[in-house]
Design a protein around this motif. Structure first.
Motif, PDB file in Angstrom:
ATOM      1  N   ASN A   1      -3.498   0.518  -4.375  1.00  0.00           N
ATOM      2  CA  ASN A   1      -3.844  -0.900  -3.587  1.00  0.00           C
ATOM      3  C   ASN A   1      -4.158  -1.995  -4.448  1.00  0.00           C
ATOM      4  O   ASN A   1      -4.806  -1.836  -5.594  1.00  0.00           O
ATOM      5  CB  ASN A   1      -4.858  -0.685  -2.791  1.00  0.00           C
ATOM      6  CG  ASN A   1      -4.388  -0.188  -1.191  1.00  0.00           C
ATOM      7  OD1 ASN A   1      -3.951  -0.830  -0.642  1.00  0.00           O
ATOM      8  ND2 ASN A   1      -4.186   1.261  -1.158  1.00  0.00           N
TER       9      ASN A   1
ATOM     10  N   CYS B   1       0.773  -1.076   0.085  1.00  0.00           N
ATOM     11  CA  CYS B   1       0.022   0.016   0.008  1.00  0.00           C
ATOM     12  C   CYS B   1       0.906   1.349  -0.005  1.00  0.00           C
ATOM     13  O   CYS B   1       1.032   1.962   1.080  1.00  0.00           O
ATOM     14  CB  CYS B   1      -0.907  -0.100   1.272  1.00  0.00           C
ATOM     15  SG  CYS B   1      -1.854   1.564   1.378  1.00  0.00           S
TER      16      CYS B   1
ATOM     17  N   VAL C   1      -5.477   0.127   5.456  1.00  0.00           N
ATOM     18  CA  VAL C   1      -5.506   1.369   4.836  1.00  0.00           C
ATOM     19  C   VAL C   1      -6.175   2.607   5.547  1.00  0.00           C
ATOM     20  O   VAL C   1      -5.946   3.805   5.479  1.00  0.00           O
ATOM     21  CB  VAL C   1      -6.238   1.294   3.241  1.00  0.00           C
ATOM     22  CG1 VAL C   1      -6.255   2.580   2.551  1.00  0.00           C
ATOM     23  CG2 VAL C   1      -5.299   0.175   2.805  1.00  0.00           C
TER      24      VAL C   1
END
Length: 370
Positions: free
Chosen positions: A223, A205, A247
């Protein structure tokens, strides 16, 4: 500026097991590959481990050779196994320290028409900043940018960046940007771990900080969440939820540090209403561009395959300040197979067979006053 994201499904080469006609054919290979790789990586091998490893090696077509139809076993030094004349495989190593080598998926070249159609999508998107999902590596992404985009009449991007992730199949996430949108500080999250000590992200990420021509700061996170393709549904869902939670936490940290313009985008491999994605799509202030009044989905809500609502798995999520500056957005499907009776959407003239499709995914784009 135009911000876009596209799952290219590899640029030059792709694992042969992922190129089979149906996912049902490729999934067992990938499951066995993952299982064998996990066993080979253990510090010590029990008798049960050795029996299972030997069985997997045979199932992967490597009973007589280190080169199977889909998998390659590289043995550089030390002794891992023997192949008795009577047949079968015998594991002689007692642990990972006893041998040096690796297990790899065998690649094959991408269809040339599919490759060029991928480039056409990248060119026709006219993006200033493009998030790329499933690129093999930075050198590959850079070569595609410099060699293939011009071959279809495009201008290469000025900046290309990709940080190697956790996936051994060579499907990473990266970012490309035009002159005037330099990539500044970057942060990788490949080493983020769950409480059980397992990497959170299947790939990465990465946080890419860019500066716009007007001097605004933009943070983009690209992502590619865990797929539903192999492993149990429960474990896949749990992995995606952990990724969504992480995230969300990274996003909240950016907001707390003063970042106003944040975009989270990529292939999240699940629908907006799914439980695994809720920490991200419902638990933060991020807004899905498909919810903007100006968003045009071309008559199909999905972004993958037949583009039904159940196939909405690709996203551009924007912070409130960024969402407020959106002018328009949409889904670009010209590189996807449109079907034949009737064709669902306009496709490139060069796309004559499903194999010629640039990708099974559509690209998403959004125009922002920034």
């Amino acid at each position: 500026m135009r911000l876009a994201v596209y799952n290219v499904e590899n640029l030059f080469d792709r694992a042969k097991a992922m190129n089979l006609e149906s996912w049902d054919e490729g999934r067992p290979v990938l499951e066995r590959f993952a299982a064998l790789n996990a066993l080979l990586g253990q510090i010590s091998y029990s008798a049960t481990d050795k029996t299972r490893m030997a069985a997997l090696i045979v199932e992967l077509g490597m009973e007589k050779s280190d080169t199977g139809p889909f998998v390659l076993l590289r043995r550089n030094r030390g002794g891992l196994l023997k192949r008795p004349q009577a047949g079968g495989v015998e594991i002689v190593a007692d642990g990972r320290a006893d041998w040096v080598g690796s297990l790899e998926l065998r690649d094959e070249p991408i269809n040339e028409h599919a490759m060029r159609n991928t480039a056409r999508v990248m060119v026709d998107l006219k993006a200033d900043v493009l998030g790329v999902v499933e690129a093999e590596s930075r050198p590959v992404l850079s070569a595609f940018n410099q060699e293939i985009l011009p071959a279809v009449g495009g201008q290469p991007f000025r900046h290309v960046m990709l940080i190697d992730g956790n996936d051994e199949r060579g499907i990473d996430v990266g970012l490309m940007s035009r002159a005037g949108y330099p990539i500044g500080p970057m942060r990788s999250h490949v080493d983020d771990l769950t409480p059980a000590g397992v990497p959170v992200f299947s790939r990465d990420c990465p946080e890419f900080e860019l500066t716009t021509p007007g001097g605004a700061r933009l943070v983009v996170m690209v992502n590619h969440f865990k797929s539903k393709g192999f492993g149990s549904q429960a474990s896949s869902n749990a992995r995606r939820r952990a990724q969504a939670e992480r995230v969300a936490a990274i996003y909240e940290g950016l907001v707390a540090s003063g970042a106003e313009h944040v975009a989270v985008m990529g292939d999240l491999n699940d629908t907006p209403g799914s439980a695994p994605l809720q920490p991200l799509v419902a638990g933060t202030s991020l807004k899905d561009i498909s919810a903007h009044p100006s968003f045009d989905d071309g008559g199909f809500p999905g972004t993958y395959g037949a583009s039904s609502a159940g196939n909405k798995i690709d996203y551009i999520l924007l912070s409130p300040a960024l969402f407020a500056k959106v002018r328009s957005g949409g889904i670009f499907r010209k590189g996807m197979w449109p079907g034949v009776r009737p064709k669902k959407w306009e496709a490139y003239a060069e796309l004559k067979r499903p194999e010629d499709a640039a990708s099974d995914h559509a690209a998403l784009w959004v125009d922002i006053d920034l």
